[in-house]
Design an enzyme around this catalytic site. Structure first.
Site: not given
Ligand code: GLP
Length: 244
Positions: A67, A136, A138, A143
């Site tokens: 993304d 949440n 995702h 989402e």
């Molecule tokens: C973002 C990214 C996700 C990722 C998530 C969790 O929203 N788009 O791909 O998995 O954050 O991030 P973190 O690893 O910092 O908890």
């Protein structure tokens, strides 16, 4: 599902990097889907070390990021392109033409999504998708509420997700409201999936995703249906998991 519970973040990073490296050894022209966030930075660091030590060669590997924010200049320090450049792209021998990430500044985001999806198909589909999980539930920027049938699309970021990023952007109002993300279907079509989670703050959502019912309210729960899923978590994140 294969559940691997490791001691701590360091071991998680090493084990995840080894799995990616093994995939590349077995198939040098592997197609990877790659995440951003805090969770995978250690994995990237370990992969860079493997590369420097001559254990892994990225020259034929094709990458697609999961993304990217929309309406952000690509050189913005919080863009996922900047993150990838800093942690991975700039440090290994990936060929620039084999690196893909949705464009963060496009006049026609819908067209960019279709182009991205088409590039994945043209590359032969994703061999291994490495994922993190949002608080949440995702995955990528899918989402809660996102259709299981979604392909690469424009996602409206939830207020919860934007709040998580507020500090990094220097204020909630600076966090982009939209992103381009691979869809749930795009991710589920990967031949193998590696889900990573670290830390106590992920423990509850992880248990919901892996042991709860499959529901669009917890996007990561769809992963239960994937035939080749590895879940790697440290002890803190595994607190509410039972063996599967
Ligand atoms: C973002 C990214 C996700 C990722 C998530 C969790 O929203 N788009 O791909 O998995 O954050 O991030 P973190 O690893 O910092 O908890």
């Amino acid at each position: 599902m294969q559940l691997v519970i490791v001691q701590d973040y360091e071991e998680l990073s090493l084990r995840a990097a080894r799995m990616v490296a093994r995939q590349i050894l077995l198939k040098p022209h592997t197609v990877l889907a790659l995440p951003t966030g805090d969770t995978p930075t250690g994995m990237y660091q370990a992969l860079v070390q493997f590369y420097q030590q001559g254990f892994v060669d990225f020259s034929q590997v094709i990458t697609f990021n999961l993304d990217e924010y929309l309406d952000l200049p690509p050189n913005h320090p919080q863009s996922f392109a900047s993150y990838m450049q800093k942690h991975f792209w700039g440090k290994v021998n990936l060929r620039p033409e084999n690196i893909h990430i949705p464009s963060s500044q496009v006049n026609d985001p819908g067209r960019e999504c279709a182009r991205y999806e088409m590039l994945i198909r043209k590359a032969g589909g994703i061999d291994l998708a490495v994922l993190g999980i949002g608080k949440n539930g995702h995955i990528a920027f899918n989402e809660p509420g996102t259709s299981w049938n979604s392909l690469t699309h424009v996602a409206e970021l939830s207020s919860e997700t934007r709040e998580c990023e507020a500090a990094a952007f220097g204020g909630l109002e600076r966090v982009p409201k939209r992103a381009i993300t691979m869809g749930i279907k795009t991710i589920m079509q990967a031949r193998a999936i590696l889900l990573l989670a670290s830390g106590a703050e992920k423990a509850e959502i992880l248990a919901q995703a892996l042991h709860g019912s499959v529901s669009i309210h917890v996007p990561a729960s769809i992963l239960q249906l994937h035939p080749n899923l590895t879940v790697m978590v440290d002890k803190a994140a595994a607190r509410f998991l039972h063996s599967v």
